[in-house]
Design a protein around this motif. Structure first.
Motif, PDB file in Angstrom:
ATOM      1  N   LEU A   1      -3.525   1.156  -1.937  1.00  9.29           N
ATOM      2  CA  LEU A   1      -4.256   1.916  -0.999  1.00  9.29           C
ATOM      3  C   LEU A   1      -3.370   2.454  -0.046  1.00  9.29           C
ATOM      4  O   LEU A   1      -3.144   3.713   0.488  1.00  9.29           O
ATOM      5  CB  LEU A   1      -5.469   1.072  -0.180  1.00  9.29           C
ATOM      6  N   GLN A   2      -2.318   1.657   0.622  1.00  8.85           N
ATOM      7  CA  GLN A   2      -1.353   1.993   1.594  1.00  8.85           C
ATOM      8  C   GLN A   2      -0.451   3.180   1.149  1.00  8.85           C
ATOM      9  O   GLN A   2      -0.281   4.104   1.800  1.00  8.85           O
ATOM     10  CB  GLN A   2      -0.549   0.724   2.018  1.00  8.85           C
ATOM     11  N   GLN A   3      -0.201   2.758  -0.108  1.00  9.97           N
ATOM     12  CA  GLN A   3       0.743   3.924  -0.655  1.00  9.97           C
ATOM     13  C   GLN A   3      -0.029   5.243  -0.938  1.00  9.97           C
ATOM     14  O   GLN A   3       0.674   6.417  -0.441  1.00  9.97           O
ATOM     15  CB  GLN A   3       0.875   3.594  -2.266  1.00  9.97           C
ATOM     16  N   SER A   4      -1.204   5.175  -1.204  1.00 10.06           N
ATOM     17  CA  SER A   4      -2.233   6.437  -1.349  1.00 10.06           C
ATOM     18  C   SER A   4      -2.255   7.088  -0.118  1.00 10.06           C
ATOM     19  O   SER A   4      -2.182   8.397   0.210  1.00 10.06           O
ATOM     20  CB  SER A   4      -3.245   5.984  -1.919  1.00 10.06           C
ATOM     21  N   PHE A   5      -2.613   6.317   0.937  1.00 11.79           N
ATOM     22  CA  PHE A   5      -2.885   6.701   2.448  1.00 11.79           C
ATOM     23  C   PHE A   5      -1.800   7.622   2.793  1.00 11.79           C
ATOM     24  O   PHE A   5      -1.826   8.574   3.325  1.00 11.79           O
ATOM     25  CB  PHE A   5      -3.202   5.753   3.398  1.00 11.79           C
ATOM     26  N   PHE A   6      -0.485   7.013   2.931  1.00  8.70           N
ATOM     27  CA  PHE A   6       0.571   7.635   3.567  1.00  8.70           C
ATOM     28  C   PHE A   6       1.168   8.737   2.635  1.00  8.70           C
ATOM     29  O   PHE A   6       2.129   9.579   3.090  1.00  8.70           O
ATOM     30  CB  PHE A   6       1.524   6.593   3.803  1.00  8.70           C
ATOM     31  N   GLN A   7       0.690   8.846   1.283  1.00 10.91           N
ATOM     32  CA  GLN A   7       1.225   9.989   0.564  1.00 10.91           C
ATOM     33  C   GLN A   7       0.128  10.964   0.447  1.00 10.91           C
ATOM     34  O   GLN A   7       0.582  12.217  -0.160  1.00 10.91           O
ATOM     35  CB  GLN A   7       1.591   9.438  -0.883  1.00 10.91           C
ATOM     36  N   ASN A   8      -0.827  11.006   1.087  1.00 12.37           N
ATOM     37  CA  ASN A   8      -1.788  12.155   1.353  1.00 12.37           C
ATOM     38  C   ASN A   8      -1.442  13.083   2.186  1.00 12.37           C
ATOM     39  O   ASN A   8      -0.848  12.983   3.144  1.00 12.37           O
ATOM     40  CB  ASN A   8      -3.298  11.439   2.095  1.00 12.37           C
ATOM     41  N   GLU A   9      -1.603  14.086   1.475  1.00 12.17           N
ATOM     42  CA  GLU A   9      -0.867  15.489   2.322  1.00 12.17           C
ATOM     43  C   GLU A   9      -1.442  15.881   3.840  1.00 12.17           C
ATOM     44  O   GLU A   9      -0.787  16.121   4.730  1.00 12.17           O
ATOM     45  CB  GLU A   9      -0.986  16.797   1.386  1.00 12.17           C
ATOM     46  N   VAL A  10      -2.861  15.584   3.759  1.00 11.13           N
ATOM     47  CA  VAL A  10      -3.491  15.985   5.258  1.00 11.13           C
ATOM     48  C   VAL A  10      -2.982  14.722   6.094  1.00 11.13           C
ATOM     49  O   VAL A  10      -2.746  15.075   7.333  1.00 11.13           O
ATOM     50  CB  VAL A  10      -4.942  15.845   5.033  1.00 11.13           C
ATOM     51  N   ILE A  11      -2.577  13.474   5.667  1.00 13.90           N
ATOM     52  CA  ILE A  11      -2.376  12.415   6.427  1.00 13.90           C
ATOM     53  C   ILE A  11      -0.760  12.816   6.913  1.00 13.90           C
ATOM     54  O   ILE A  11      -0.772  12.423   8.210  1.00 13.90           O
ATOM     55  CB  ILE A  11      -2.341  11.066   5.798  1.00 13.90           C
ATOM     56  N   LYS A  12      -0.050  13.031   6.181  1.00 11.74           N
ATOM     57  CA  LYS A  12       1.363  13.491   6.372  1.00 11.74           C
ATOM     58  C   LYS A  12       1.336  14.284   7.616  1.00 11.74           C
ATOM     59  O   LYS A  12       2.181  14.617   8.646  1.00 11.74           O
ATOM     60  CB  LYS A  12       2.191  14.110   5.159  1.00 11.74           C
ATOM     61  N   GLU A  13       0.382  15.349   7.396  1.00 10.54           N
ATOM     62  CA  GLU A  13       0.655  16.443   8.602  1.00 10.54           C
ATOM     63  C   GLU A  13      -0.287  16.086   9.707  1.00 10.54           C
ATOM     64  O   GLU A  13       0.345  16.545  10.802  1.00 10.54           O
ATOM     65  CB  GLU A  13      -0.595  17.785   7.941  1.00 10.54           C
ATOM     66  N   MET A  14      -1.178  15.371   9.784  1.00 13.67           N
ATOM     67  CA  MET A  14      -1.715  14.836  11.099  1.00 13.67           C
ATOM     68  C   MET A  14      -1.455  13.933  11.604  1.00 13.67           C
ATOM     69  O   MET A  14      -1.689  13.671  12.928  1.00 13.67           O
ATOM     70  CB  MET A  14      -3.562  14.762  10.723  1.00 13.67           C
ATOM     71  N   LEU A  15      -0.903  12.938  10.704  1.00 12.61           N
ATOM     72  CA  LEU A  15      -0.469  11.730  11.466  1.00 12.61           C
ATOM     73  C   LEU A  15       0.497  11.755  12.942  1.00 12.61           C
ATOM     74  O   LEU A  15       0.257  11.247  13.750  1.00 12.61           O
ATOM     75  CB  LEU A  15       0.373  10.712  10.522  1.00 12.61           C
TER      76      LEU A  15
ATOM     77  N   TYR B   1      -8.626  11.162   5.440  1.00 13.95           N
ATOM     78  CA  TYR B   1      -8.477  10.881   4.353  1.00 13.95           C
ATOM     79  C   TYR B   1      -9.371  10.756   3.215  1.00 13.95           C
ATOM     80  O   TYR B   1      -9.341  11.042   2.253  1.00 13.95           O
ATOM     81  CB  TYR B   1      -7.781   9.456   4.474  1.00 13.95           C
ATOM     82  N   LEU B   2     -10.719  10.191   3.741  1.00 15.09           N
ATOM     83  CA  LEU B   2     -11.635  10.013   2.877  1.00 15.09           C
ATOM     84  C   LEU B   2     -12.459  11.374   2.329  1.00 15.09           C
ATOM     85  O   LEU B   2     -12.830  11.320   1.419  1.00 15.09           O
ATOM     86  CB  LEU B   2     -12.681   9.029   3.571  1.00 15.09           C
ATOM     87  N   ASN B   3     -12.353  12.377   3.263  1.00 14.27           N
ATOM     88  CA  ASN B   3     -12.977  13.674   3.062  1.00 14.27           C
ATOM     89  C   ASN B   3     -11.973  14.322   2.080  1.00 14.27           C
ATOM     90  O   ASN B   3     -12.260  15.116   1.150  1.00 14.27           O
ATOM     91  CB  ASN B   3     -12.802  14.283   4.314  1.00 14.27           C
TER      92      ASN B   3
END
Length: 340
Positions: A297-311, A336-338
């Motif tokens: 889950l952690q890997q999926s979260f931080f590799q998410n493109e939207v998260i990379k942009e907004m974090l 992330y969930l969206n």
């Protein structure tokens, strides 16, 4: 769309069927075993899928070894002890695998190379296998890769798996969750060591081994053993139904080495009879599952493109006091969930 994995591990100019790995492992081929461990350590998606298929195939062959954890203070002679201990076991007809965990191995490899050269006698044994197990920079990396390496070694017919920690700290806690019995090696002059030894660390181990108990140092080693034994009587044992004790041995003369193996046999017998042995393994497997889920889950979260942009943007808001941490987490989770 990527093609579904077809049971073959692809390299640049070669195609190796997983069945070849399985065949070689069943035969106890150490070269194939080493290549199989390299396969499961790879983070390449194709290699990961191939490695997971291999692990699935060898599950019925695993779980039949005795898994021992070895840690110790600097200078305690862990590699020298493992060299002598493993060699003696090989002479008894046992097959011994050594997995050395080094949190710095992905950066340097220095101490791993040192381990290999120090275990000269064991490395010459036909029934021995020595392999560094890198942490990939995370405790989770140690946990997953080393556990899977243990499974492969068991499938290859190794009776005793020695998991050696290099360094101190959280690696001991992780190794405790993957072995049946855990030993800590130390040296004489226990007075200062005992003062600085954390109670939590002593409660992790099933036995303390005072090494270098030979020559003029033998009396000091016996004295140190007695000091540890006095303290261990007042601490909660790491394994229910087993009293943690201190022992002495010499990796040079060999005195006390076989006694340690007899202690291991006694431990296994007692814990199997009480049901603790397999109960611990079931709990360890479940812990492995939960840890792997969190890791994924952690890997999926931080590799998410939207998260990379907004974090980075949200981090700035938190750092400058414009947004509470809890609100920032909620915002990131919604993003992330969206995307899911």
């Amino acid at each position: 769309m990527a093609q579904e994995y077809s049971g073959r591990f692809r390299r640049k100019n070669s195609t190796v069927p997983i069945s070849n790995y399985l065949k070689g492992i069943k035969k106890g081929d150490r070269t194939v075993l080493a290549k199989a461990i390299t396969l499961i350590e790879s983070n390449h998606p194709d290699h990961f899928r191939a490695g997971q298929q291999l692990l699935k195939d060898i599950i019925p062959l695993s779980g039949k070894s005795v898994r021992l954890g070895i840690t110790g203070v600097p200078g305690a002679g862990k590699s020298t002890f493992i060299d002598r201990f493993g060699t003696e076991l090989c002479k008894m007809g046992k097959k011994v695998a050594v997995l050395a965990i080094d949190p710095s191995s992905t950066m340097t490899g220095g101490s791993i190379l040192g381990d290999k050269t120090r275990m000269e006698s064991l490395s010459r044994e036909e029934n021995a296998f020595i392999r560094p197990s890198p942490s990939s920079g995370t405790l989770g990396g140690v946990h997953r890769k080393t556990r899977e390496s243990i499974m492969l070694c068991e499938a290859a017919g190794f009776d005793v798996i020695l998991v050696e920690t290099i360094g101190v700290g959280q690696s001991e806690v992780v190794v405790r969750t993957m072995v049946d019995m855990f030993f800590m090696l130390t040296i004489t002059g226990a007075g200062d060591d005992l003062q600085g030894m954390k109670k939590g660390m002593m409660e992790l181990v099933d036995g303390i081994i005072i090494t270098k108990a030979d020559g003029a140092n033998k009396e000091n080693a016996i004295r140190t053993r007695n000091e540890y034994s006095q303290i261990l009587r007042f601490l909660r044992p790491a394994t229910e139904g087993w009293q943690t004790k201190a022992y002495t041995c010499s990796s040079i003369t060999g005195e006390g080495i076989l006694d340690i193996w007899h202690v291991v046999q006694q431990f296994v017998k007692i814990t199997i009879q009480s049901g603790i042995f397999f109960e611990r393994r079931r709990k360890q497997t479940n812990d492995w599952l939960m840890t792997s889920i969190v890791e994924k889950l952690q890997q999926s979260f931080f590799q998410n493109e939207v998260i990379k942009e907004m974090l980075p943007v949200i981090q700035q808001d938190v750092e400058h006091g414009r947004l509470p941490v809890s609100a920032a987490v909620e915002q990131l989770m919604k993003l992330y969930l969206n995307e899911k």
